[in-house]
Scaffold this motif. Sequence first.
Motif, PDB file in Angstrom:
ATOM      1  N   TRP A   1     -20.084 -24.829   2.864  1.00 25.16           N
ATOM      2  CA  TRP A   1     -19.616 -23.660   2.055  1.00 25.16           C
ATOM      3  C   TRP A   1     -20.134 -22.683   2.904  1.00 25.16           C
ATOM      4  N   PRO A   2     -19.431 -22.058   3.866  1.00 29.90           N
ATOM      5  CA  PRO A   2     -19.980 -21.016   4.790  1.00 29.90           C
ATOM      6  C   PRO A   2     -20.681 -19.677   4.090  1.00 29.90           C
ATOM      7  N   GLY A   3     -21.835 -19.055   4.759  1.00 35.78           N
ATOM      8  CA  GLY A   3     -22.252 -17.912   4.311  1.00 35.78           C
ATOM      9  C   GLY A   3     -23.667 -18.136   3.756  1.00 35.78           C
ATOM     10  N   ASP A   4     -24.230 -17.224   3.319  1.00 42.57           N
ATOM     11  CA  ASP A   4     -25.712 -17.247   2.847  1.00 42.57           C
ATOM     12  C   ASP A   4     -25.716 -17.167   1.453  1.00 42.57           C
ATOM     13  N   GLY A   5     -26.582 -17.316   0.887  1.00 40.30           N
ATOM     14  CA  GLY A   5     -26.934 -17.104  -0.686  1.00 40.30           C
ATOM     15  C   GLY A   5     -26.543 -18.212  -1.520  1.00 40.30           C
ATOM     16  N   PRO A   6     -26.537 -18.106  -2.769  1.00 40.08           N
ATOM     17  CA  PRO A   6     -26.324 -19.115  -3.862  1.00 40.08           C
ATOM     18  C   PRO A   6     -25.028 -20.020  -3.793  1.00 40.08           C
ATOM     19  N   LEU A   7     -24.658 -21.074  -3.886  1.00 42.55           N
ATOM     20  CA  LEU A   7     -23.237 -21.791  -3.979  1.00 42.55           C
ATOM     21  C   LEU A   7     -22.390 -20.992  -4.754  1.00 42.55           C
ATOM     22  N   LEU A   8     -22.517 -20.506  -5.740  1.00 47.51           N
ATOM     23  CA  LEU A   8     -21.742 -19.828  -6.457  1.00 47.51           C
ATOM     24  C   LEU A   8     -20.902 -18.479  -5.846  1.00 47.51           C
ATOM     25  N   GLU A   9     -21.827 -18.014  -5.062  1.00 50.51           N
ATOM     26  CA  GLU A   9     -21.352 -16.960  -4.205  1.00 50.51           C
ATOM     27  C   GLU A   9     -20.488 -17.256  -2.857  1.00 50.51           C
ATOM     28  N   ARG A  10     -21.145 -18.419  -2.440  1.00 44.85           N
ATOM     29  CA  ARG A  10     -20.329 -18.702  -0.966  1.00 44.85           C
ATOM     30  C   ARG A  10     -19.107 -19.359  -1.364  1.00 44.85           C
ATOM     31  N   VAL A  11     -18.867 -20.128  -2.693  1.00 44.70           N
ATOM     32  CA  VAL A  11     -17.718 -20.648  -3.079  1.00 44.70           C
ATOM     33  C   VAL A  11     -16.757 -19.466  -3.581  1.00 44.70           C
TER      34      VAL A  11
END
Length: 137
Positions: free
Chosen positions: A112-122
Amino acid sequence: MYVFVYGTLTDPDRVQTVLEGHPTAEYALEETATLEGVHRVDGRYPTLAPGGSVDGRVLAVDEVGLERLDRYEGVEDGLYVRVTVPYSGRDDEAFVYVGDPARLGVDDRIDWPGDGPLLERVRRVVREDEIVLSSRE
């Protein structure tokens, strides 16, 4: 409220076990559907990864039912996150649960690309890749 399910909750007996037992929990196992833009990955439990599509079913639930699903999916413990996706043809949204790849033993197969928590990446992938749920009936 609608919830797209693609794993153990596609089994009507499992749905009944999870959602019944509370006098105000109402639900209906509705139509079959396809979630475009993500695919299923099997690990300790099934989860989703960007790209492709996955078939499943749609549950219609009330607030109590959604709370019971959150408990079953381990949302409070961080096992799964719950996100909304557009529900084509209904002019509505549906919830979908996405498991934490590291906790499910599939982190080597999911990005799941990007940084930060899974919720925000999804959420970012859902928004940017235009993930959408469509009925198959």
